[in-house]
Design an enzyme around this catalytic site. Structure first.
Site, PDB file in Angstrom:
ATOM      1  N   ASP A  57       0.879  -1.164   0.000  1.00  0.00           N
ATOM      2  CA  ASP A  57       0.000   0.000   0.000  1.00  0.00           C
ATOM      3  C   ASP A  57       0.925   1.225   0.000  1.00  0.00           C
ATOM      4  O   ASP A  57       2.131   1.099   0.239  1.00  0.00           O
ATOM      5  CB  ASP A  57      -0.930  -0.010   1.219  1.00  0.00           C
ATOM      6  CG  ASP A  57      -2.104   0.948   1.035  1.00  0.00           C
ATOM      7  OD1 ASP A  57      -2.060   1.778   0.088  1.00  0.00           O
ATOM      8  OD2 ASP A  57      -3.059   0.883   1.824  1.00  0.00           O
TER       9      ASP A  57
HETATM   10  C1  BGC Z   1      -4.880   3.442   0.210  1.00  0.00           C
HETATM   11  C2  BGC Z   1      -5.027   2.458  -0.926  1.00  0.00           C
HETATM   12  C3  BGC Z   1      -4.902   3.175  -2.235  1.00  0.00           C
HETATM   13  C4  BGC Z   1      -3.579   3.895  -2.269  1.00  0.00           C
HETATM   14  C5  BGC Z   1      -3.327   4.642  -3.558  1.00  0.00           C
HETATM   15  C6  BGC Z   1      -3.647   4.289   0.072  1.00  0.00           C
HETATM   16  O1  BGC Z   1      -3.668   5.345   0.976  1.00  0.00           O
HETATM   17  O2  BGC Z   1      -4.867   2.755   1.439  1.00  0.00           O
HETATM   18  O3  BGC Z   1      -6.258   1.801  -0.829  1.00  0.00           O
HETATM   19  O4  BGC Z   1      -5.035   2.300  -3.294  1.00  0.00           O
HETATM   20  O5  BGC Z   1      -3.523   4.823  -1.217  1.00  0.00           O
HETATM   21  O6  BGC Z   1      -4.104   5.778  -3.651  1.00  0.00           O
END
Ligand code: BGC
Length: 822
Positions: free
Chosen positions: A316
């Site tokens: 993530d």
């Molecule tokens: C989130 C993800 C997301 C990623 C990209 C993160 O803060 O937890 O779900 O895909 O950001 O935007």
């Protein structure tokens, strides 16, 4: 082994020569004993003489090389710098203040995308683009110096989609999502999210599907299959046990292996096995002391060895960092551990991570063999992308068609919680409606954060009812509209500076007195009162004024209901919410409750369709609505300890999450898991099992008949009760479900549901195996978890060891999780 002919240089024509010379040099250097025979390259025993027939050396375009061989050649030719470039994402525009300059990538072509992988020009490896999210593609709607717009469709949030329980419909939604991903030039949609809704206060529950892993996994698999049918990828997330937002980067989840395997991993297992997503996103949190992005148990042992996952794992965004603020202190994730665990790609990728990884590779602290495996998977991914295949995207997805799809999906995900004396449908377009509640006018499409979508327009309930031809009390509309607009503008303004992670506020309700309500009740035929809730990534919800209604909302409902009921008029509550709220204390005050969820951009139309009876509601709850928050089994362990700044959270409730708890311990809910009403009635008959004794599988067939007056669909749920001799288990668990087709009055459909050995089994930690206990199993098929209609028994003669596995993620601090000691 790779061997090659050094004479090939003579065959390469300029300017390709310059481009590929370095490839060849590297290849040669990489191959001990490269010889001067008249052969270009030999990989895994196959030899190729004239790969450069077209005057160019490009293993990617040589049709005689398999993908694996091509990948092998490229990896052998890569320098450590190039390897690192590919293992670390190209950064996220807008975070340079934190990280220093981020890389240069194709994201520039798709502004608003969350990240991507690097281009390695000399190998012909293009930059690929990944973008959010679960309710639709999140990209910027405008580009600099460009008059065109790039709006995406805001689909219903995950919870709303799941409430349809309709796998075919969700495959279609997936296709529509995939169409937008592909036509806007994106390679992977960072979705779906399928973490278990362990506690109603999780601020991201709206992105997720259910408190139950079977639903989560089946819904995710349908959506992934739909999206990927378009030739683009998905990233199922957040793997795993990411069930709250409080301190999400550092929270350590303490959970038993049984609860992990039976609940928190199960949905991912189903999605991986049934849909092979291109990518999996590891989560932020730790599980039993280990960052999930650095857990070999999770990413290699379980995901790949046990489940056969073939794609790549990405972190993530900033996953594995000891807090965002750590970036400035120079503390980053343990990239070596992440690589070794099988986390192939580090996202979004910052310069400090590149540096650390390069040092580790150069010094030998990180073995080449390890990263070569990661690279192999990343290259295999690149090879599948539309970008690699030079797909000419149109920037013109089928937005009109997709709007229709989201409108229908949203309507099908709505759950009719209450409908006294057939209050709904309310089809009379001549009689006036009083439309109360600020949210009716400031409709909530979906939650905030990375799961939000830049759609062009949201159809509010006001607009939906208007366009369906309903007559609304104009005085109310004239008062509410400016009142709502002002608050929305203030809210937008206050969130602007906080960026994507700005949490939503709650709009206030308008003050009206008794005389005013009485006047409305006089002139209107019915009152609609919308209650709205929003939440988002980066924060959890709270009990007061969020899970529980605010005082002003309770008063509003009470006054409206008093005024309307005194005149024999009805009141309908419409819930435009993303997660569970308290319903028990006020549900008696209203005649009907329609749970509309956050239904995406066409929401107002979808609600109007249900109200008018154009769509007969057929959604059911994929989670429990408790009588009160404190009844939730995880309430005393959420969001963790110490309360002021949680570091640890213990999943003491074990496998007793949601209905598994409520139904086993006889705790009465307000609305149970699986519940939802229809405008018609269904009869369940002729339950038959394919055998009386379980062998390899058993099928259950049942006939559902529409006995009412209008067409409708029914969700048929199979709950299994195990013998409960030696294995502690929930009283019953959902093991299969299906949705009927649209049944006309009097029409029947026979549904067949299958039980496999693993459906009978529980995970027994001390044996590290899935075991099904011998004895009598009870199959109950019904319309909710508390409403069995028919039941049948079968026998399992001998205990069955269904699957033996390796132990994973041992507890760091032993605790005993909840048991049903009856
Ligand atoms: C989130 C993800 C997301 C990623 C990209 C993160 O803060 O937890 O779900 O895909 O950001 O935007």
């Amino acid at each position: 082994t790779i061997t090659m002919n050094t004479n090939v240089f003579s065959l390469i024509k300029l300017p390709q020569k310059a481009k590929y010379a370095s490839v060849l040099l590297a290849l040669i250097a990489a191959v001990p004993g490269a010889n001067a025979q008249n052969k270009l390259v030999s990989v895994s025993g196959k030899t190729f003489n004239d790969a450069n027939k077209n005057g160019k050396f490009d293993p990617w375009e040589d049709s005689r090389l398999s993908v694996d061989q091509k990948i092998e050649i490229v990896i052998k030719a890569m320098t450590n710098e190039e390897k690192v470039d590919l293992l670390i994402g190209t950064g996220m525009p807008g975070i340079e203040v934190l990280t220093g300059p981020v890389g240069d990538s194709k994201q520039g072509l798709v502004p608003g995308a969350a990240g991507g992988t690097a281009e390695l020009h000399r190998f012909g490896i293009p930059a690929t683009v990944v973008a959010d999210g679960p309710a639709g593609l999140r990209i910027a709607p405008r580009k600099e110096n460009d008059k065109n717009t790039y709006y995406a469709t805001a689909f219903p949030v995950g919870t709303a989609l799941a409430s349809t329980w309709n796998k075919d419909l969700l495959y279609q939604v997936g296709k529509a999502l995939g169409n937008e991903v592909k036509e806007y030039g994106v390679d992977v949609l960072l979705a779906p999210g399928l973490n278990i809704q362990r506690n109603p206060l999780n601020g991201r529950n709206f992105e997720y599907y259910s408190e139950d892993p079977l639903i989560s996994g089946k819904i995710a698999a349908s959506i992934v299959n739909g999206i990927q049918s378009q030739g683009v990828g998905t990233s199922i997330k957040h793997f795993a046990a990411n069930n709250e937002e409080t301190n999400r980067l550092t929270i350590d989840v303490h959970v038993s292996e049984r609860a992990l395997r039976e609940l928190y991993l199960k949905g991912f297992e189903i999605a991986v096995k049934e849909a092979q997503p291109w990518t999996v996103m590891s989560s932020y949190n730790l599980v039993n002391g280990q960052y999930t992005s650095a857990s070999k148990d999770l990413l290699t042992q379980i995901l790949r060895n046990e489940w056969g996952f073939k794609g790549i794992v990405m972190t993530d965004w900033f996953g594995g960092f000891p807090g965002f603020e750590s970036i400035q202190k120079g503390k980053i994730s343990d990239v070596v551990k992440q690589m070794t665990a099988g986390n192939d790609l580090i996202m979004p990728g910052i310069p400090a991570q590149k540096k650390a990884l390069l040092e580790a590779l150069n010094s030998g602290k990180l073995a080449q063999e390890v990263v070569n495996i990661n690279l192999k998977r990343i290259l295999a991914y690149v090879f599948r992308t539309p970008t690699y295949h030079k797909y000419q995207y149109s920037n013109q997805p089928t937005l009109t068609k997709n709007a229709e799809i989201t409108r229908n999906a949203a309507a099908e995900g709505m759950v009719l919680l209450k409908n006294e004396n057939n209050t709904l449908p309310f089809a009379n377009k001549q009689k006036e409606i009083s439309l109360f509640g600020v949210t009716s006018y400031a409709w909530i499409t979906g939650g905030t954060g990375s799961g939000s979508v830049n759609n062009k327009h949201t159809v509010s309930l006001l607009e939906g009812l208007n366009s369906a031809g309903y007559k609304l009390d104009q005085e109310l509309v004239n008062l509410y509209q400016p009142f709502a607009e002002k608050q929305v503008a203030a809210e937008m303004e206050s969130r602007k500076s906080k960026g994507i992670l700005a949490l939503p506020g709650k709009l206030s309700e308008m003050k009206m007195d008794d005389a005013f309500f009485a006047k409305k009740a006089e002139t209107s035929e019915i009152a609609f009162v919308t209650l709205g809730r929003n939440s988002g990534e980066g924060g959890d919800r709270v009990v007061d004024n969020d899970f529980n209604l605010a005082k002003e909302e309770i008063e509003m409902l009470h006054e409206i209901s008093k005024a309307f009921h005194a005149r024999g008029k009805k009141v309908v509550a419409i819930l435009n919410i993303g997660g569970v709220i308290e319903t028990a204390s006020w549900k008696d005050e209203v005649d009907a409750i329609l749970l509309a969820w956050q239904p995406g951009q066409e929401g107002g139309h979808s609600v109007a369709d249900v109200i008018a009876g154009k769509v007969n509601p057929s959604g059911k709850l994929t989670m429990t609505f408790p009588l009160k928050y404190s009844d939730t089994p995880s309430a005393k362990n959420f969001p963790g300890v110490p309360a002021e700044n949680p570091k640890d959270v213990t999943y003491e409730e074990g496998v007793y999450v949601g209905y598994r708890y409520f139904n086993t311990f006889n705790v009465k809910p307000s609305y149970e898991f699986g519940y939802g009403l229809s405008y018609t009635n269904f009869e369940y008959a002729d339950l038959k099992l394919s055998a009386k004794t379980f062998k390899e599988k058993i099928t259950a067939s049942i006939t559902i008949k529409n006995t009412g007056k209008v067409a409708g669909k029914e969700i048929v749920q199979l709950y299994l009760s195990a013998p409960h001799q030696n294995i502690d288990k929930p009283v019953s668990e959902l093991k299969a479900f299906a949705k009927t087709k649209l049944l006309n009055p009097g029409e029947s459909e026979t549904i067949v549901l299958t039980l496999e050995p693993k459906d009978l089994a529980s995970f027994i930690e001390r044996r590290a195996a899935w075991i099904a206990e011998a004895g009598i199993y009870n199959v109950k098929i019904g319309s909710s978890s508390l409403n069995p209609k028919q039941s049948e028994k079968f026998l399992l003669e001998k205990q069955l060891e269904v699957e033996k596995v390796n132990k994973i993620l041992p507890l760091t601090t032993p605790f005993k999780d909840l048991k049903n000691n009856k």
